[in-house]
Design a protein around this motif. Structure first.
Motif, PDB file in Angstrom:
ATOM      1  N   ALA A 282      80.752  91.044  61.419  1.00 14.62           N
ATOM      2  CA  ALA A 282      79.648  90.151  61.778  1.00 14.62           C
ATOM      3  C   ALA A 282      79.428  90.131  63.291  1.00 14.62           C
ATOM      4  N   ARG A 283      80.518  90.217  64.061  1.00 18.60           N
ATOM      5  CA  ARG A 283      80.390  90.216  65.524  1.00 18.60           C
ATOM      6  C   ARG A 283      79.802  91.527  66.037  1.00 18.60           C
TER       7      ARG A 283
ATOM      8  N   LEU B 176      76.075  83.098  53.866  1.00 21.49           N
ATOM      9  CA  LEU B 176      76.256  83.509  55.255  1.00 21.49           C
ATOM     10  C   LEU B 176      75.164  84.490  55.678  1.00 21.49           C
ATOM     11  N   VAL B 177      74.911  85.497  54.858  1.00 20.16           N
ATOM     12  CA  VAL B 177      73.902  86.516  55.169  1.00 20.16           C
ATOM     13  C   VAL B 177      72.504  85.910  55.214  1.00 20.16           C
TER      14      VAL B 177
ATOM     15  N   VAL C 128      86.538  79.026  52.051  1.00 19.35           N
ATOM     16  CA  VAL C 128      85.518  78.147  52.634  1.00 19.35           C
ATOM     17  C   VAL C 128      85.693  78.058  54.143  1.00 19.35           C
ATOM     18  N   GLU C 129      86.933  77.850  54.568  1.00 15.26           N
ATOM     19  CA  GLU C 129      87.218  77.719  55.996  1.00 15.26           C
ATOM     20  C   GLU C 129      86.917  79.015  56.733  1.00 15.26           C
ATOM     21  N   GLY C 130      87.275  80.130  56.122  1.00 17.09           N
ATOM     22  CA  GLY C 130      87.051  81.417  56.764  1.00 17.09           C
ATOM     23  C   GLY C 130      85.581  81.750  56.927  1.00 17.09           C
TER      24      GLY C 130
ATOM     25  N   ILE D  55      83.247  82.070  60.357  1.00 17.60           N
ATOM     26  CA  ILE D  55      82.409  83.225  60.702  1.00 17.60           C
ATOM     27  C   ILE D  55      81.006  82.754  61.070  1.00 17.60           C
ATOM     28  N   ALA D  56      80.485  81.806  60.270  1.00 14.65           N
ATOM     29  CA  ALA D  56      79.147  81.278  60.547  1.00 14.65           C
ATOM     30  C   ALA D  56      79.086  80.583  61.898  1.00 14.65           C
ATOM     31  N   GLU D  57      80.207  79.980  62.308  1.00 14.72           N
ATOM     32  CA  GLU D  57      80.248  79.294  63.600  1.00 14.72           C
ATOM     33  C   GLU D  57      80.487  80.257  64.757  1.00 14.72           C
ATOM     34  N   GLY D  58      80.713  81.548  64.444  1.00 10.38           N
ATOM     35  CA  GLY D  58      80.872  82.555  65.475  1.00 10.38           C
ATOM     36  C   GLY D  58      82.239  82.571  66.135  1.00 10.38           C
TER      37      GLY D  58
END
Length: 238
Positions: free
Chosen positions: A78-79, A105-106, A212-214, A218-221
């Motif tokens: 994602a990064r 997420l996508v 969920v946490e993971g 990722i969404a929070e960058g």
């Protein structure tokens, strides 16, 4: 082991295996326990309880270490490529729960929205599984009481046939064996099954909480390394 200990102890004390075999007592205890349980739970919950009982010998493979590695790879991708780069991952993901999180997420949803959507499914899944496990809790509660009913029925049979000594044996056997069946099934089968299912459900819920946490991270960058360190806290074995 538990059943073998009881049967073996009976044989060591000079008893016979046949003394523990009584069809009348079995029908009373098992039939009564199933009837009471079916009355307490909707058929859908009862049938789900029967389906998940296989977890006591073949539980779901959680493989948390591999799941953490996958989440870290998703974060790195994602990064480098952006969230849309994860579209290629979605089709190959076998876990439907993780697949739903990746799709959210996508689609560019906010971290709070992703977390809320996944936690709703998480809590619903946990509730359904716990209700199914409680089927065996209920059996463990009813079985000893039904065994006592069987014992009383056997004693009634004895009292009604005091003038016929040849009928006393079957009544006494039903009375005592029904109690053994009720207490034995509850403590050696039903309650242990319920507790083992609950333990597995707890572990599976923790594994989904990790997903969920993971995905939210990722969404929070967040940095992939930080995500890996955070998720390592979910591992049961340090």
């Amino acid at each position: 082991m538990g059943f073998s200990a009881i049967i073996g102890g009976n044989l060591m004390a000079g008893g016979e295996l046949g003394s523990l075999m009584n069809l009348h007592a079995f029908v009373i205890v098992v039939g009564g326990t199933l009837g009471a349980t079916l009355l307490q739970f909707p058929p859908k919950v009862f049938l789900r309880g029967l389906r998940i009982v296989v977890w006591i010998v073949k539980p779901e493979k959680l493989m948390l270490n591999k799941q953490i590695d996958k989440i870290v790879r998703w974060s790195t991708m994602a990064r480098k490529e952006g969230l849309l780069g994860l579209e290629t991952v979605i089709d190959g993901e076998k876990d439907s729960f993780a697949k739903k999180g990746l799709q959210l997420l996508v689609d560019g949803n906010e971290p709070e929205v992703i977390r809320d959507c996944m936690e709703v499914e998480l809590s619903t899944k946990e509730h359904l599984d716990l209700q199914a496990a409680k089927v065996f809790d209920a059996m463990g509660g009813y079985s000893p009481t039904i065994g006592i009913i069987g014992a009383v029925i056997g004693l009634i049979h004895v009292m009604q046939n005091l003038a016929k000594p040849e009928l006393l044996g079957s009544g006494i056997a039903t009375a005592f064996v029904a109690t053994i069946y009720g207490v034995g099934l509850a403590n050696l089968l039903f309650i242990p099954i319920a507790n083992k299912l609950k333990a597995h459900i707890f572990q599976a819920t923790q594994a989904r909480e990790m997903i969920v946490e993971g995905i939210s991270s990722i969404a929070e960058g967040e940095n992939p390394r930080n995500i890996e360190l955070k998720l390592s806290g979910f591992l049961l074995e340090k």
